[in-house]
Design a protein around this motif. Structure first.
Motif, PDB file in Angstrom:
ATOM      1  N   ASN A  69       0.388   5.740   0.167  1.00 23.79           N
ATOM      2  CA  ASN A  69      -0.415   6.643   0.713  1.00 23.79           C
ATOM      3  C   ASN A  69       0.968   7.942   0.442  1.00 23.79           C
ATOM      4  OD1 ASN A  69      -2.521   8.828   1.715  1.00 23.79           O
ATOM      5  ND2 ASN A  69      -1.863   7.749   4.229  1.00 23.79           N
ATOM      6  N   SER A  82       1.198  -0.955   0.632  1.00 21.66           N
ATOM      7  CA  SER A  82       0.155   0.105   0.283  1.00 21.66           C
ATOM      8  C   SER A  82       0.963   0.866  -0.019  1.00 21.66           C
ATOM      9  CB  SER A  82      -1.094   0.066   1.135  1.00 21.66           C
ATOM     10  OG  SER A  82       0.074   0.252   2.684  1.00 21.66           O
ATOM     11  N   LYS A  88      -3.415  -0.992  -2.927  1.00 23.16           N
ATOM     12  CA  LYS A  88      -3.371   0.091  -2.654  1.00 23.16           C
ATOM     13  C   LYS A  88      -2.716   1.290  -2.570  1.00 23.16           C
ATOM     14  CE  LYS A  88      -6.844   1.045   0.898  1.00 23.16           C
ATOM     15  NZ  LYS A  88      -7.716   0.556   2.014  1.00 23.16           N
TER      16      LYS A  88
END
Length: 129
Positions: A24, A22, A38
């Motif tokens: 961010n 993931s 993700k």
């Protein structure tokens, strides 16, 4: 659909966000990006983007040709072709040059077609610093 030199060559993927990965934040890159994990934030790719079946993108996306077979929650801007495969789920507005939606794909949002293919580099060079 594409000229010979514009076809996506999936074997030449430059960056892969794997299933168990993931990210961010703001992702910037060149070449072909494949997302199977993700991403939350923003994706700006000077090239092509592939969102795989396991890919989840909660971000605005900008790129050249974009192929989605996973989930995108955010706006998409493609200077070339946006292709939503049968497993795609897109929730957001799209601004594209060409659009292809397979049977079974879900798209909820507004669509704006741009008249001519523009690249991110061309748009960036027009900005006054």
């Amino acid at each position: 659909m594409f000229k010979k030199k514009e076809e996506l060559d999936y074997a030449k993927v430059d960056t892969i966000i794997g299933k168990e990965t993931s990210f961010n934040g703001q992702f910037n890159g060149k070449g072909i990006l494949r997302i199977d994990g993700k991403i939350i934030g923003e994706v700006i790719q000077n090239g092509d983007i592939i969102v795989g079946e396991t890919g989840i993108v909660e971000a605005n996306i900008k790129g050249r040709h974009i192929t989605v077979s996973g989930i995108v929650k955010g706006n998409i801007e493609a200077s070339g072709l946006l292709q939503l495969l049968s497993t795609a789920k897109v929730y957001g507005d799209i601004k594209i040059y060409k659009l292809s939606i397979d049977d079974g794909a879900i798209f909820k949002g507004c669509c704006e077609m741009i008249r001519e293919e523009k690249t991110i580099e061309k748009e960036e060079s027009k900005k006054v610093v």
